[in-house]
Design a protein around this motif. Structure first.
Motif, PDB file in Angstrom:
ATOM      1  N   ARG A  50       0.829  -1.216   0.000  1.00  0.00           N
ATOM      2  CA  ARG A  50       0.000   0.000   0.000  1.00  0.00           C
ATOM      3  C   ARG A  50       0.859   1.260   0.000  1.00  0.00           C
ATOM      4  O   ARG A  50       0.462   2.295  -0.512  1.00  0.00           O
ATOM      5  CB  ARG A  50      -0.910   0.031   1.233  1.00  0.00           C
ATOM      6  CG  ARG A  50      -2.031  -0.998   1.220  1.00  0.00           C
ATOM      7  CD  ARG A  50      -3.079  -0.633   2.269  1.00  0.00           C
ATOM      8  NE  ARG A  50      -3.986  -1.731   2.584  1.00  0.00           N
ATOM      9  CZ  ARG A  50      -5.066  -2.055   1.873  1.00  0.00           C
ATOM     10  NH1 ARG A  50      -5.370  -1.364   0.794  1.00  0.00           N
ATOM     11  NH2 ARG A  50      -5.838  -3.055   2.233  1.00  0.00           N
ATOM     12  N   ASN A  51       2.050   1.176   0.614  1.00  0.00           N
ATOM     13  CA  ASN A  51       2.888   2.369   0.772  1.00  0.00           C
ATOM     14  C   ASN A  51       3.834   2.630  -0.393  1.00  0.00           C
ATOM     15  O   ASN A  51       4.656   3.545  -0.326  1.00  0.00           O
ATOM     16  CB  ASN A  51       3.676   2.286   2.083  1.00  0.00           C
ATOM     17  CG  ASN A  51       4.526   1.035   2.173  1.00  0.00           C
ATOM     18  OD1 ASN A  51       4.104  -0.036   1.719  1.00  0.00           O
ATOM     19  ND2 ASN A  51       5.703   1.137   2.752  1.00  0.00           N
ATOM     20  N   LEU A  52       3.745   1.853  -1.471  1.00  0.00           N
ATOM     21  CA  LEU A  52       4.524   2.200  -2.662  1.00  0.00           C
ATOM     22  C   LEU A  52       4.017   3.542  -3.191  1.00  0.00           C
ATOM     23  O   LEU A  52       2.811   3.739  -3.290  1.00  0.00           O
ATOM     24  CB  LEU A  52       4.323   1.155  -3.767  1.00  0.00           C
ATOM     25  CG  LEU A  52       5.100  -0.151  -3.719  1.00  0.00           C
ATOM     26  CD1 LEU A  52       4.636  -1.041  -4.882  1.00  0.00           C
ATOM     27  CD2 LEU A  52       6.588   0.085  -3.796  1.00  0.00           C
ATOM     28  N   PRO A  53       4.906   4.469  -3.551  1.00  0.00           N
ATOM     29  CA  PRO A  53       4.445   5.793  -3.982  1.00  0.00           C
ATOM     30  C   PRO A  53       3.860   5.821  -5.394  1.00  0.00           C
ATOM     31  O   PRO A  53       3.290   6.817  -5.806  1.00  0.00           O
ATOM     32  CB  PRO A  53       5.702   6.656  -3.890  1.00  0.00           C
ATOM     33  CG  PRO A  53       6.835   5.695  -3.962  1.00  0.00           C
ATOM     34  CD  PRO A  53       6.354   4.392  -3.396  1.00  0.00           C
ATOM     35  N   TYR A  54       4.016   4.731  -6.139  1.00  0.00           N
ATOM     36  CA  TYR A  54       3.508   4.684  -7.515  1.00  0.00           C
ATOM     37  C   TYR A  54       2.553   3.503  -7.678  1.00  0.00           C
ATOM     38  O   TYR A  54       2.373   2.696  -6.761  1.00  0.00           O
ATOM     39  CB  TYR A  54       4.677   4.538  -8.503  1.00  0.00           C
ATOM     40  CG  TYR A  54       5.639   3.430  -8.149  1.00  0.00           C
ATOM     41  CD1 TYR A  54       5.317   2.101  -8.398  1.00  0.00           C
ATOM     42  CD2 TYR A  54       6.863   3.708  -7.530  1.00  0.00           C
ATOM     43  CE1 TYR A  54       6.181   1.071  -8.058  1.00  0.00           C
ATOM     44  CE2 TYR A  54       7.728   2.684  -7.181  1.00  0.00           C
ATOM     45  CZ  TYR A  54       7.388   1.367  -7.455  1.00  0.00           C
ATOM     46  OH  TYR A  54       8.232   0.365  -7.096  1.00  0.00           O
TER      47      TYR A  54
END
Ligand code: 5GP
Ligand code: MG
Length: 182
Positions: free
Chosen positions: A164-168
């Protein structure tokens, strides 16, 4: 985490400039209206934060927790983890979700709001919409990007609660899907 991604569909900068456009349209459409945004958690939490900070209106926020996915497949029905909903009588409601796939989630949420809420209007906004073989009967009023029918993660979207915390937004490697299957 990054090495589990097969390819990136949308970088953060691309997402944010699209959000600028969407926010501009939404702000114009709801100018002089009492707006309540109903955000569907967990998937839309980053989308919600980035989009709503770009809308300069005195809106209210209600967050709903629902689940319909297990792994990379929809369970075919949605579960509300929520019993009460905010008072939106006479207000204009905009439902915010991360992704429109079969349309089941959005349909169920809309049905519940239509039946119980007394809202003046109900519209929906999704960051992503999958292009399906058979066109989904439910469409959203505001759509960020149309994507191919692939399982995507990042920017709020998970695979079994990871990424969920991937920026892309990207497509997972088959190998990572197998490794984190449960
Ligand atoms: P629908 O009810 O439209 O089939 O599915 C919508 C929900 O399923 C979304 O809110 C999202 O949580 C989940 N979903 C659908 N497609 C994907 C996907 O490609 N990746 C992820 N991570 N979740 C998805
Ligand atoms: Mg979701």
């Amino acid at each position: 985490m990054q090495s589990d991604i097969d390819r990136i569909l949308y970088h953060e900068t691309t997402i944010l400039s699209r959000l600028d456009e969407m926010a501009h349209t939404i702000a114009k459409d709801y100018e002089d209206k009492e707006l309540t945004v109903v955000s569907i958690l967990n998937g839309s939490f980053i989308f919600m934060a980035d989009l709503l900070r770009r809308i300069p209106l005195p809106l209210q926020i209600d967050s709903w927790s629902v689940s319909s996915y297990h792994g990379t497949k929809s369970k075919g029905h949605i579960e509300f983890r929520q019993n009460s909903i905010a008072d939106v009588i006479g207000r204009h409601v905009l439902i915010l979700d991360d992704i429109l796939d079969s349309g089941l989630t959005l349909r169920a949420i809309k049905d519940r709001l239509e039946a119980e809420s007394g809202a003046a209007s109900i519209r929906s906004c999704v960051l992503l919409r999958k292009k399906l073989q058979c066109e989904a009967a439910t469409v959203a009023d505001y759509i960020g990007f149309e994507i191919p029918d692939e399982f995507v993660v990042g920017y709020g979207l998970d695979y079994n609660e990871r990424y969920r915390n991937l920026p892309y937004i990207g497509v997972l490697k088959e190998e990572a899907i197998r490794r984190h299957a449960r």
